[in-house]
Enzyme design. Structure first.
Site, PDB file in Angstrom:
ATOM      1  CG  ASP A  28      -8.384  28.073  65.008  1.00 45.60           C
ATOM      2  OD1 ASP A  28      -8.691  29.205  64.412  1.00 45.60           O
ATOM      3  OD2 ASP A  28      -8.891  26.981  64.846  1.00 45.60           O
TER       4      ASP A  28
ATOM      5  CG  ASP B  95     -13.980  29.112  60.783  1.00 45.56           C
ATOM      6  OD1 ASP B  95     -12.998  28.801  60.111  1.00 45.56           O
ATOM      7  OD2 ASP B  95     -13.970  29.233  62.025  1.00 45.56           O
TER       8      ASP B  95
END
Length: 711
Positions: free
Chosen positions: A515, A458
């Site tokens: 997301d 990430d």
């Protein structure tokens, strides 16, 4: 600075032309004037005997009354001199003094599919090597290399990775912008006298201005017509600029943005300005397939050796930071019951990580949560016939961490300014060898001591300040890990799709497109990403309902069908589902396994429909094809127009079925349910020209269509 200390280099004679051929395209360049190379032709491959001088003459306008006697056209290295008023390729200063650049063309070498042109700037000696190369049937790679010959200290304030005149058939441009949770929004503009500028900032090119462009000859509402796709492949910031002059000539420039103060070059230094990929398609569907083929063949690491893409369950939406070993084992057991093949432990597993306020940088397993380390959980996961994945965010550091307390200067910072955080974190400066070695060794220790098959990598905080070096350090780190741990798959995530480029995909096996798992939002997001990237690297998950970002409630049947077209995963807690929902999800996981080789190896196309709420996709692989059509709104007419399925063998006969489970309400409107379940025999021509009448009136309705050629 060197001031005209050597004779002028030889010039290339005006009118000299160079031809580059690929299997399906030809490029023709011509020396158009003093030190200028123009793009005279970019299109389908020309006959071998084409008269290039006639080709150039046939596309050339004579001078009109209101322009210089010897008009400047800019070409492949435009410069602000002799009346040219477009965007220059380079802006250079020495100290505080701006240089009036005079790049002189000294050599051109062209052979088969490639050309290298060399310019030298007269006062500074800066050498520019511009390399155009046809690498596939219709794919071109452009790279720019700088050599600082005899240079004093100079600063490049602007430097183009690509500058090119746009062929006149391309009157429109589609660009992709977005924000967190709403990536890749397509915007089509007509190219005109108002300049169009797209600039990304803070190291996330996928949000401010996507580094993907399509040039075409219509308003983008239909699929017909030749189009040119362009991708700037660096994983840092960039600027793309399109401007049309008063005579109708449009030019594109793409710059890879580096340090805010520019690129410093000293004598003997070299620099590469990033690669730009151009692909010429006959139409948008053809362009998509060419991009997919190029990514599979040239970009993805050892793509031909990949096995089937395993179904994931990620722990984040199920547990977030509320972790312990018992809860994770329970979640893993529930995942295995659904047919999941990989269990990914997300954020919260490492030292001091109870929220997003602390812990980044301390990449050691938290003994308070895992007294025996990660091994007992990994053993449990593998005992369920799943492999194990782990979330990391190696480029970041929390101010509340042992690492930051020990090394506060390891973050990107300005000594004279505050250190503002985002998501309570700062960015590690991995261009520092000590910080780089620390992170590399921490990740290596995790991989050496645990059986980890997958890293979810990430990158949430934006880069501010940015020293311009971070992107190169990340590629170096990823490259080193891939070399030492070739069996470990890596997913690239940056608050979703904030950092997606060929430069990242050269080291990764998957991206996280957003997301946002809301299926209605995902249909649009995936539609945009799939224009350029194949489904097997686009993570697509079944999220919870209500969705945590949009708040929307959606049926499990709808969520699962949308997630099937990609690299399927699950990001919700099976314990929070009803038994009926678990059964529906389990059935779709089985369908994904049955069809994933088709989805991840075949030819992808969007299915175009007159109803604005209908989204369709189809993948054809050999004698099999799978399509998905989804309705997001409430149709204007109860019986919407049939779904047409082009791309099959027109003369072949196919068995066409609608795989179960079906959408509950819509299935009551099927004309002959038993026949749809057992199969109808239809030709490829009927499927393409007339299509299938399916109940697609109501919102959140989706159907799968299985198509198998009959022997």
């Amino acid at each position: 600075m060197r001031q005209n200390s050597s004779p002028n280099p030889p010039m290339v004679e005006r009118g000299t032309s160079w031809r580059l051929d690929g299997n399906a395209i030809t490029l023709v360049f011509v020396a158009a004037g003093r030190d200028e190379i123009d793009l005279a032709y970019l299109g389908p491959r020309l006959p071998e005997g084409e008269d290039l001088s006639a080709l150039v003459a046939a596309g050339h306008f004579s001078r009109h009354e209101n322009e210089p006697d010897d008009p400047r056209i800019g070409g492949l290295l435009p410069q602000a001199r002799d009346g040219y008023r477009g965007r220059p390729a380079f802006q250079i200063r020495s100290g505080e003094q701006a240089l009036h650049c005079d790049f002189q063309l000294v050599n051109v070498e062209a052979d088969g599919p490639q050309m290298i042109a060399m310019w030298v700037e007269k006062s500074s000696g800066l050498q520019v090597d511009l390399h155009w190369k046809i690498v596939d049937a219709r794919t071109i790679e452009v790279t720019t290399h700088l050599v600082a010959n005899d240079v004093g200290d100079i600063i490049l304030e602007a430097a183009s990775s690509l500058a090119m005149p746009l062929p006149r058939q391309f009157s429109h441009m589609t660009a992709f912008h977005g924000r967190w949770a709403r990536e890749m929004q397509a915007t089509t503009s007509r190219i005109g006298p108002q300049a169009i500028e797209m600039r990304s900032a803070n190291g996330k090119p996928g949000f401010d201005a996507g580094n993907w462009l399509i040039f075409h000859g219509d308003d983008g509402q239909k699929d017909g017509g030749e189009c040119l796709g362009i991708h700037a492949s660096s994983c840092g910031d960039h600027l793309a600029h399109v401007i049309q002059d008063q005579d109708g000539r449009a030019c594109l420039s793409i710059e890879a943005l580096r340090q805010p103060g520019g690129i410093a070059l000293n004598a003997g230094d070299t620099a590469d300005l990033g690669q730009v990929t151009l692909i010429l398609g006959e139409n948008r569907d053809h362009l998509t397939q060419l991009f997919h083929d190029h990514v599979r063949t040239h970009i993805l690491p050892q793509r031909s050796d990949w096995g089937s893409r395993k179904v994931h369950l990620n722990s984040w939406e199920a547990l977030a930071f509320d972790l312990d070993e018992a809860k994770l084992k329970t979640l893993a057991s529930a995942a295995a019951d659904l047919g999941i093949e990989r269990f990914v432990l997300d954020d919260g597993w490492f030292k001091g990580r109870r929220s997003d306020d602390a812990g980044l940088g301390d990449w050691q397993v938290d003994k308070a949560i895992f007294p025996g380390g990660l091994t007992p959980l990994i053993d449990h996961v593998q005992g369920l016939d799943m492999d194990f994945g782990l979330w990391v965010e190696p480029e970041m550091v929390s101010p509340d961490s042992d690492l930051y307390r020990a090394h506060p200067d390891w973050c990107l910072h300005d000594d004279l300014a505050d250190r503002p955080t985002e998501r309570n974190q700062l960015v590690l400066d991995l261009s520092r060898e000590d910080a780089f070695a620390y992170i590399h060794d921490a990740l290596a220790a995790l991989l050496d001591n645990h059986d980890i098959a997958y890293l979810k990598w990430d990158h949430n905080r934006r880069l501010f300040p940015d020293n311009g070096l971070q992107q190169f350090a990340i590629q170096r780190l990823l490259g080193k890990l891939r070399q030492n741990y070739p069996a470990v798959e890596i997913e690239s995530c940056s608050s979703g799709g904030g950092r997606v480029s060929f430069a990242m995909l050269e080291h990764c096996h998957r991206i996280w497109p957003s997301d946002n798992n809301d299926p209605i939002e995902r249909l649009r997001i995936m539609e945009s990403w799939a224009r350029f990237l194949p489904l097997e690297i686009l993570g697509n998950h079944v999220g919870p309902s209500p969705n945590p970002i949009t708040g929307r409630r959606t049926d499990m049947n709808f969520r699962a069908k949308v997630a099937l077209f990609g690299h399927m995963g699950v990001e919700t807690n099976p314990a929070a589902m009803s038994e009926d929902e678990r059964a529906v999800l389990r059935a779709h996981v089985a369908l994904y396994k049955q069809w994933r080789d088709v989805l991840h190896q075949g030819d992808f196309r969007q299915l175009h429909h007159s109803e604005t709420g209908i989204h369709g996709q189809m993948v054809v692989s050999g004698e099999r094809a799978l399509a998905m059509v989804a309705q997001t709104g409430f149709a204007e007419n109860f019986n919407v127009a049939p779904i047409r399925l082009p791309g099959l063998n027109a003369d072949a006969l196919y068995n066409v079925t609608l795989p179960k489970p079906w959408p509950q309400k819509a299935s009551t409107y099927l004309s002959d349910p038993e026949r749809w379940e057992s199969g109808m025999t239809l030709s490829g021509r009927v499927l393409a020209e007339r299509g299938l009448a399916l109940p697609l009136t109501h919102p959140e309705t989706a159907w799968l269509i299985a198509i198998e050629e009959k022997g």
